[in-house]
Design a protein around this motif. Structure first.
Motif, short mmCIF file in Angstrom:
data_model
loop_
_atom_site.label_atom_id
_atom_site.label_comp_id
_atom_site.label_asym_id
_atom_site.label_seq_id
_atom_site.Cartn_x
_atom_site.Cartn_y
_atom_site.Cartn_z
N MET A 109 -38.94 6.49 -30.68
CA MET A 109 -39.74 7.60 -31.18
C MET A 109 -39.40 7.91 -32.65
SD MET A 109 -42.04 9.71 -30.37
CE MET A 109 -42.59 11.32 -30.07
N ILE A 110 -38.10 7.97 -32.98
CA ILE A 110 -37.70 8.27 -34.35
C ILE A 110 -38.15 7.15 -35.29
CG2 ILE A 110 -35.71 8.54 -35.88
CD1 ILE A 110 -34.32 10.02 -33.61
N LEU A 111 -37.99 5.89 -34.87
CA LEU A 111 -38.42 4.76 -35.70
C LEU A 111 -39.92 4.79 -35.93
CD1 LEU A 111 -36.22 1.83 -34.38
CD2 LEU A 111 -36.00 3.07 -36.52
N THR A 112 -40.68 5.19 -34.93
CA THR A 112 -42.12 5.30 -35.09
C THR A 112 -42.48 6.36 -36.11
OG1 THR A 112 -42.44 4.60 -32.80
CG2 THR A 112 -44.30 5.71 -33.87
N LYS A 113 -41.78 7.50 -36.06
CA LYS A 113 -42.03 8.57 -37.02
C LYS A 113 -41.68 8.13 -38.43
CE LYS A 113 -41.64 12.55 -33.99
NZ LYS A 113 -40.92 13.78 -33.69
N LEU A 114 -40.55 7.42 -38.58
CA LEU A 114 -40.17 6.91 -39.90
C LEU A 114 -41.18 5.90 -40.40
CD1 LEU A 114 -36.30 6.48 -39.69
CD2 LEU A 114 -37.58 8.08 -41.11
N SER A 115 -41.62 5.03 -39.53
CA SER A 115 -42.60 4.02 -39.90
C SER A 115 -43.91 4.69 -40.34
CB SER A 115 -42.85 3.07 -38.73
OG SER A 115 -43.85 2.15 -39.06
N ASP A 116 -44.34 5.70 -39.59
CA ASP A 116 -45.56 6.44 -39.96
C ASP A 116 -45.37 7.12 -41.31
OD1 ASP A 116 -46.66 5.67 -37.56
OD2 ASP A 116 -46.44 7.63 -36.59
N ARG A 117 -44.22 7.74 -41.52
CA ARG A 117 -43.95 8.42 -42.79
C ARG A 117 -43.95 7.41 -43.94
NH1 ARG A 117 -38.46 11.13 -44.86
NH2 ARG A 117 -39.26 11.85 -46.85
N ASN A 118 -43.33 6.26 -43.72
CA ASN A 118 -43.31 5.23 -44.76
C ASN A 118 -44.72 4.79 -45.11
OD1 ASN A 118 -40.52 5.35 -44.69
ND2 ASN A 118 -40.31 3.55 -43.37
N GLN A 119 -45.55 4.60 -44.11
CA GLN A 119 -46.95 4.20 -44.35
C GLN A 119 -47.71 5.31 -45.08
OE1 GLN A 119 -48.59 2.96 -40.59
NE2 GLN A 119 -47.31 1.14 -40.49
N GLU A 120 -47.49 6.55 -44.66
CA GLU A 120 -48.15 7.68 -45.32
C GLU A 120 -47.73 7.77 -46.79
OE1 GLU A 120 -47.15 11.11 -42.99
OE2 GLU A 120 -48.26 10.38 -41.24
N ASP A 121 -46.44 7.61 -47.05
CA ASP A 121 -45.95 7.66 -48.42
C ASP A 121 -46.50 6.50 -49.25
OD1 ASP A 121 -44.62 10.02 -47.99
OD2 ASP A 121 -42.61 9.14 -47.95
N ALA A 122 -46.60 5.32 -48.65
CA ALA A 122 -47.15 4.16 -49.37
C ALA A 122 -48.62 4.39 -49.71
CB ALA A 122 -46.99 2.89 -48.53
N LEU A 123 -49.37 4.95 -48.79
CA LEU A 123 -50.79 5.27 -49.07
C LEU A 123 -50.90 6.33 -50.15
CD1 LEU A 123 -52.28 5.31 -45.46
CD2 LEU A 123 -52.81 3.67 -47.29
N LEU A 124 -50.08 7.36 -50.05
CA LEU A 124 -50.08 8.43 -51.05
C LEU A 124 -49.71 7.87 -52.42
CD1 LEU A 124 -50.31 11.40 -51.87
CD2 LEU A 124 -47.94 11.71 -51.09
N TRP A 125 -48.72 7.00 -52.48
CA TRP A 125 -48.31 6.39 -53.74
C TRP A 125 -49.48 5.63 -54.37
CZ3 TRP A 125 -44.46 6.78 -57.11
CH2 TRP A 125 -44.35 5.79 -58.09
N ARG A 126 -50.14 4.81 -53.58
CA ARG A 126 -51.28 4.04 -54.11
C ARG A 126 -52.38 4.97 -54.62
NH1 ARG A 126 -49.84 0.55 -49.81
NH2 ARG A 126 -51.45 1.34 -48.42
N ARG A 127 -52.62 6.05 -53.88
CA ARG A 127 -53.63 7.02 -54.30
C ARG A 127 -53.22 7.71 -55.61
NH1 ARG A 127 -54.68 12.81 -51.85
NH2 ARG A 127 -52.74 12.91 -52.92
N ILE A 128 -51.96 8.06 -55.72
CA ILE A 128 -51.44 8.70 -56.93
C ILE A 128 -51.62 7.78 -58.13
CG2 ILE A 128 -49.31 9.42 -58.09
CD1 ILE A 128 -48.35 10.45 -55.31
N VAL A 129 -51.17 6.54 -58.02
CA VAL A 129 -51.23 5.60 -59.14
C VAL A 129 -52.68 5.34 -59.54
CG1 VAL A 129 -50.70 3.25 -59.91
CG2 VAL A 129 -48.98 4.57 -58.65
N ALA A 130 -53.55 5.10 -58.55
CA ALA A 130 -54.97 4.83 -58.86
C ALA A 130 -55.62 6.03 -59.53
CB ALA A 130 -55.71 4.45 -57.58
N GLY A 131 -55.36 7.22 -59.03
CA GLY A 131 -55.94 8.42 -59.62
C GLY A 131 -55.41 8.69 -61.02
#
Length: 191
Positions: free
Chosen positions: A1-23
């Motif tokens: 469960m904890i690994l899944t949450k970390l994995s989700d957070r990592n993916q969310e942060d990666a998406l947010l990073w790409r959105r930040i850089v593109a914007g």
């Protein structure tokens, strides 16, 4: 469960990073020449100060001290990258390193930091542990902290001017701003 949450957070942060850089790339393209000049002049000074701080880090035996402790302080940088750091890359016509959010610091590679000292986050270039500080003489310590104060003031100018600037990091700031422009005037900014 904890690994899944970390994995989700990592993916969310990666998406947010790409959105930040593109914007931010689009925002930089729309900058008027006077605003681009304002940013460039400060980024130049920030880069020089950060290189000077890095030279003092080296003078204090930083690489050896970091090797001895395993670089524990570099293992805490998830939220250290700021608007200033991204602007340094984008105004120079380059891309920031691709972060790996599965690592405690997404910019820490196998060989060390993926960012050159002139573009590293404030927290990274201004932190020296006791082992390094003890290896600097009194003049070196005084020099380090004087440069740190000047650098902090420059980062503060960005914080006062742009909604997306904060030493708390671009991921946190962009999350709070939602879809607002990062280069929009900060609340109460006089531009």
């Amino acid at each position: 469960m904890i690994l899944t949450k970390l994995s989700d957070r990592n993916q969310e942060d990666a998406l947010l990073w790409r959105r930040i850089v593109a914007g931010l790339e689009k925002e930089v393209l729309r900058l008027p020449p006077s605003e681009r000049a304002w940013i460039a002049s400060r980024l130049e000074r920030i880069g020089r100060l950060q290189e000077e701080l890095h030279a003092l880090f080296l003078q204090g035996g930083g690489p050896e001290a970091c090797r001895d402790c395993g670089g524990a302080c570099c293992d805490r940088g998830r939220h250290h990258a700021t608007l200033v750091n991204l602007l340094g890359f984008l105004l120079a016509g380059s891309q920031p390193p691709l972060p790996d959010f599965a690592r405690p610091c997404p910019f820490l590679g196998e060989g060390g930091c993926l960012m050159e000292p002139s573009r590293r986050p404030f927290n990274c270039v201004t932190f020296i542990c006791d082992a390094i500080e003890d290896r600097l003489d009194a003049a070196g310590r005084e020099d380090f902290y004087a440069r740190e104060r000047e650098l902090g003031a420059l980062y503060g100018e960005f914080d006062a001017r742009y909604a997306g600037s904060s030493l708390r990091g671009i991921l946190i700031r962009a999350s709070r701003l939602k879809d607002a422009d990062l280069l929009a005037p900060a609340v109460g900014a006089v531009v």
